[in-house]
Design an enzyme around this catalytic site. Structure first.
Site, PDB file in Angstrom:
ATOM      1  N   GLY A   1       7.374  15.635  -7.247  1.00  0.00           N
ATOM      2  CA  GLY A   1       8.447  14.911  -7.928  1.00  0.00           C
ATOM      3  C   GLY A   1       8.905  15.634  -9.177  1.00  0.00           C
ATOM      4  O   GLY A   1       9.070  15.043 -10.237  1.00  0.00           O
TER       5      GLY A   1
ATOM      6  N   ASN B   1       2.977  13.465  -9.522  1.00  0.00           N
ATOM      7  CA  ASN B   1       3.979  12.759 -10.322  1.00  0.00           C
ATOM      8  C   ASN B   1       4.986  11.973  -9.488  1.00  0.00           C
ATOM      9  O   ASN B   1       5.594  11.020  -9.983  1.00  0.00           O
ATOM     10  CB  ASN B   1       4.728  13.770 -11.202  1.00  0.00           C
ATOM     11  CG  ASN B   1       5.871  13.138 -11.954  1.00  0.00           C
ATOM     12  OD1 ASN B   1       5.682  12.334 -12.864  1.00  0.00           O
ATOM     13  ND2 ASN B   1       7.099  13.484 -11.589  1.00  0.00           N
TER      14      ASN B   1
ATOM     15  N   TYR C   1       4.883  -1.666  -7.127  1.00  0.00           N
ATOM     16  CA  TYR C   1       4.732  -0.515  -8.017  1.00  0.00           C
ATOM     17  C   TYR C   1       3.442  -0.631  -8.833  1.00  0.00           C
ATOM     18  O   TYR C   1       2.662   0.321  -8.934  1.00  0.00           O
ATOM     19  CB  TYR C   1       5.943  -0.444  -8.946  1.00  0.00           C
ATOM     20  CG  TYR C   1       5.928   0.731  -9.909  1.00  0.00           C
ATOM     21  CD1 TYR C   1       6.186   2.019  -9.456  1.00  0.00           C
ATOM     22  CD2 TYR C   1       5.673   0.544 -11.270  1.00  0.00           C
ATOM     23  CE1 TYR C   1       6.189   3.100 -10.333  1.00  0.00           C
ATOM     24  CE2 TYR C   1       5.678   1.609 -12.149  1.00  0.00           C
ATOM     25  CZ  TYR C   1       5.936   2.888 -11.680  1.00  0.00           C
ATOM     26  OH  TYR C   1       5.932   3.951 -12.549  1.00  0.00           O
TER      27      TYR C   1
ATOM     28  N   LYS D   1       0.156   1.874  -8.763  1.00  0.00           N
ATOM     29  CA  LYS D   1      -0.262   2.604  -9.947  1.00  0.00           C
ATOM     30  C   LYS D   1      -1.663   2.191 -10.404  1.00  0.00           C
ATOM     31  O   LYS D   1      -2.420   3.009 -10.949  1.00  0.00           O
ATOM     32  CB  LYS D   1       0.752   2.396 -11.076  1.00  0.00           C
ATOM     33  CG  LYS D   1       2.117   3.041 -10.789  1.00  0.00           C
ATOM     34  CD  LYS D   1       1.990   4.539 -10.559  1.00  0.00           C
ATOM     35  CE  LYS D   1       3.335   5.205 -10.382  1.00  0.00           C
ATOM     36  NZ  LYS D   1       3.220   6.677 -10.210  1.00  0.00           N
TER      37      LYS D   1
END
Length: 239
Positions: free
Chosen positions: A10, A82, A147, A151
């Site tokens: 990324g 990333n 998300y 994470k």
């Protein structure tokens, strides 16, 4: 960190672009993204950078590219995972496909890369792996169940993987940024941004460059006694 190459997934915009720029001062960089080439002029530095199109959420793409990179450049000195997407929505309104895309990109892609690259790093008995988590994985945030879950998983992954590879001289850590100045935050209405900043003790968003400088420290020899840890960079928001 040795003079070998660094993989940054990324790496074509935002924090990824800043990471590439920062790491070029200490090592060659291979940056992946779904599109490959970055927008505008690529960053320059002391070393070379190569942009490669690869959707890490697509396992066959990683299975094809990773052995090619190892054959050409050898084991990486460091990996910065990333690449990530959000697809924000309330949990009960999120589709199964959205959930799967977030998990494939933010979590599963790391496994796809690691299963190829870690054995090569183990053979060299050195290396650093940095997982780009988020403060959303440490504290709740409405609309970010997928998300945040992805994470938060990186924090647990770093702890367990660090224990598995420490005897091979490989370190694994997490970096959890908070609100970072980006295209997304700049698009927020002024009042919404004001409320967001009010929840940050330092009263400002962080910059992608600040994240990149901390990331460089975390993969460098300056942090060689740190492994299995999560460093939070959020202006005090989660304090």
């Amino acid at each position: 960190m040795s003079s070998s190459w660094v993989l940054i997934t990324g790496g074509n915009r935002g924090i990824g672009h800043a990471l590439v720029t920062e790491m070029l001062s200490c090592a060659p960089v291979i940056a992946t993204s779904r599109r490959g080439n970055p927008p505008g002029n690529p960053p320059t530095g002391k070393h070379w950078v190569k942009y490669v199109a690869c959707d890490g959420s697509h396992q066959p793409a990683v299975d094809a590219l990773a052995p090619e990179l190892l054959a050409k450049y050898g084991a990486p000195a460091a990996i910065i995972h990333n690449a990530g997407i959000t697809m924000d929505n309330l949990h009960i309104r999120q589709s199964g496909e959205q959930w799967r895309q977030v998990m494939e990109t933010n979590l599963n892609a790391i496994f796809y890369w690691n299963r190829h690259l870690i054995p090569a790093m183990m053979a060299e008995r050195q290396g650093a792996i940095l997982l780009m988590s988020s403060v959303s994985g440490l504290k709740g945030n409405i609309g970010q169940s997928a998300y945040g879950a992805s994470k938060a998983a990186l924090v647990g992954l770093a702890k367990s993987l660090a224990l598995e590879v420490a005897r091979f001289g490989i370190r694994v850590n997490c970096l959890a940024p908070g609100v970072i100045d980006s295209e997304m935050t700049r698009a927020l209405p002024p009042q919404a941004m004001k409320q967001l900043l009010a929840g940050i003790p330092l009263r400002r968003a962080g910059s992608a460059e600040e994240v990149a400088r901390v990331a460089r420290f975390m993969i460098s020899d300056d942090s060689q006694y740190m492994t299995g840890q999560t460093l939070v960079l959020d202006g005090g928001m989660s304090a």
